[in-house]
Design a protein around this motif. Structure first.
Motif, mmCIF file in Angstrom:
data_model
loop_
_atom_site.group_PDB
_atom_site.id
_atom_site.type_symbol
_atom_site.label_atom_id
_atom_site.label_comp_id
_atom_site.label_asym_id
_atom_site.label_seq_id
_atom_site.Cartn_x
_atom_site.Cartn_y
_atom_site.Cartn_z
ATOM 1 N N ARG A 77 0.840 -1.205 0.000
ATOM 2 C CA ARG A 77 0.000 0.000 0.000
ATOM 3 C C ARG A 77 0.877 1.259 0.000
ATOM 4 O O ARG A 77 0.610 2.220 -0.717
ATOM 5 N N ARG A 78 1.936 1.228 0.814
ATOM 6 C CA ARG A 78 2.850 2.380 0.889
ATOM 7 C C ARG A 78 3.469 2.647 -0.481
ATOM 8 O O ARG A 78 3.545 3.790 -0.932
ATOM 9 N N PHE B 84 0.974 4.268 -2.794
ATOM 10 C CA PHE B 84 0.707 5.686 -2.549
ATOM 11 C C PHE B 84 1.804 6.563 -3.145
ATOM 12 O O PHE B 84 1.717 7.788 -3.109
ATOM 13 N N THR C 253 -5.944 5.392 11.019
ATOM 14 C CA THR C 253 -4.805 6.189 10.598
ATOM 15 C C THR C 253 -4.636 7.444 11.443
ATOM 16 O O THR C 253 -5.556 7.877 12.139
ATOM 17 N N VAL D 291 2.894 4.674 6.692
ATOM 18 C CA VAL D 291 2.355 4.179 5.414
ATOM 19 C C VAL D 291 2.535 5.202 4.289
ATOM 20 O O VAL D 291 2.239 4.902 3.139
ATOM 21 N N ALA D 292 3.019 6.390 4.620
ATOM 22 C CA ALA D 292 3.337 7.404 3.611
ATOM 23 C C ALA D 292 4.274 8.409 4.254
ATOM 24 O O ALA D 292 4.040 8.846 5.380
ATOM 25 N N SER E 125 -1.582 12.443 -2.246
ATOM 26 C CA SER E 125 -1.318 11.027 -1.964
ATOM 27 C C SER E 125 -1.331 10.754 -0.468
ATOM 28 O O SER E 125 -1.773 9.684 -0.019
ATOM 29 N N ALA F 149 -3.740 8.054 1.395
ATOM 30 C CA ALA F 149 -3.274 7.039 2.352
ATOM 31 C C ALA F 149 -4.073 7.132 3.646
ATOM 32 O O ALA F 149 -4.511 6.110 4.196
#
Length: 194
Positions: A23-24, A27, A76, A125-126, A133, A137
C-alpha cells in the motif's frame, strides 16, 4: 571499520507487513521497497561498526527483561504539518513499545540518544510524498485493523543502497513475572491471561 546506520524495530508480521508495504508503494512512497513494515524503537542512528557487539549485548539484555504483549493496529493518523507522515495507529501495545524504546536508548547503554520528536509508536504508510497522496493514504487505510502477539524486536542495518536489512532478532524473556502487589513493575509488559 567505519560507521554504519542501524535501527531497532518491531516487525509487523505477515500478512500485514507485506500488505502495508504494498500500500505504501502504491501511494507513491519510493522508499517503501527498502523499508520493512515496522514500529520503530530506535530511529536511524549512526554508530561505529566496532560497537555492534556491545549494541547486540545491550539489546539481548533489553529483550530478556521484556515479555510478550498484545499489539493492535487500527485506523490512521498523521504528524502533518510538523512532519510529512501518515501512519497506521498503534491502539494496543503502545505502552509496551514506549517502555522498550526507553530501555533501548537508555543513557547507560551504547545507543543513548535524544529524539527529534516525542516518541509515538506507529506504522508509517506514507512519508514525504505529495499532499494528495498523503490524504489518500489517510483515507484508504482509515478502517485498517491488524493484531498479533509481539514476542520480540530486531536490529537492522541500512545498506549503501538505502535498503534496511535485518541483522538479528531478539526474543523476549519467557519467565513469568512475579505477582504485582503495587500495580507497578520494572519489567516489560506481557500478554493478559485469556
Amino acid at each position: 571499520m567505519g560507521t554504519v546506520t542501524i535501527g531497532v524495530s518491531i516487525a509487523v508480521p505477515e500478512p500485514h507487513g507485506s500488505l502495508l508495504q504494498e500500500r505504501r508503494t502504491g501511494f507513491g512512497d519510493a522508499a517503501a521497497h527498502g523499508i520493512p513494515t515496522h514500529i520503530t524503537l530506535l530511529p536511524p542512528t549512526e554508530v561505529e561498526g566496532g560497537d555492534l557487539t556491545a549494541i547486540e549485548a545491550h539489546l539481548e539484555e533489553v529483550a530478556s527483561g521484556g515479555r510478550p504483549f498484545a499489539m493492535r493496529l487500527s485506523g490512521t493518523g498523521t504528524f502533518r504539518p510538523l512532519s510529512p507522515v501518515v501512519f497506521v495507529q498503534v491502539v494496543e501495545g503502545a505502552e509496551a513499545c514506549t517502555w522498550l524504546q526507553k530501555q533501548v536508548r537508555d543513557a547507560s547503554g551504547p545507543v543513548s540518544r535524544e529524539l527529534q520528536f516525542p516518541y509515538h509508536p506507529h506504522v508509517t504508510v506514507a512519508h514525504g510524498i505529495d499532499e494528495e497522496s498523503m490524504d489518500r493514504a489517510f483515507a484508504e487505510l482509515a478502517e485498517y485493523e491488524a493484531a498479533w502477539a509481539c514476542t520480540g524486536f530486531a536490529l537492522y542495518e541500512q545498506g549503501a543502497d538505502g535498503v534496511w536489512r535485518k541483522l538479528r532478532d531478539f526474543a523476549f524473556g519467557t519467565s513469568a513475572l512475579p505477582a504485582q502487589t503495587s500495580g507497578r513493575t520494572t519489567r516489560g509488559p506481557r500478554l493478559p491471561a485469556s
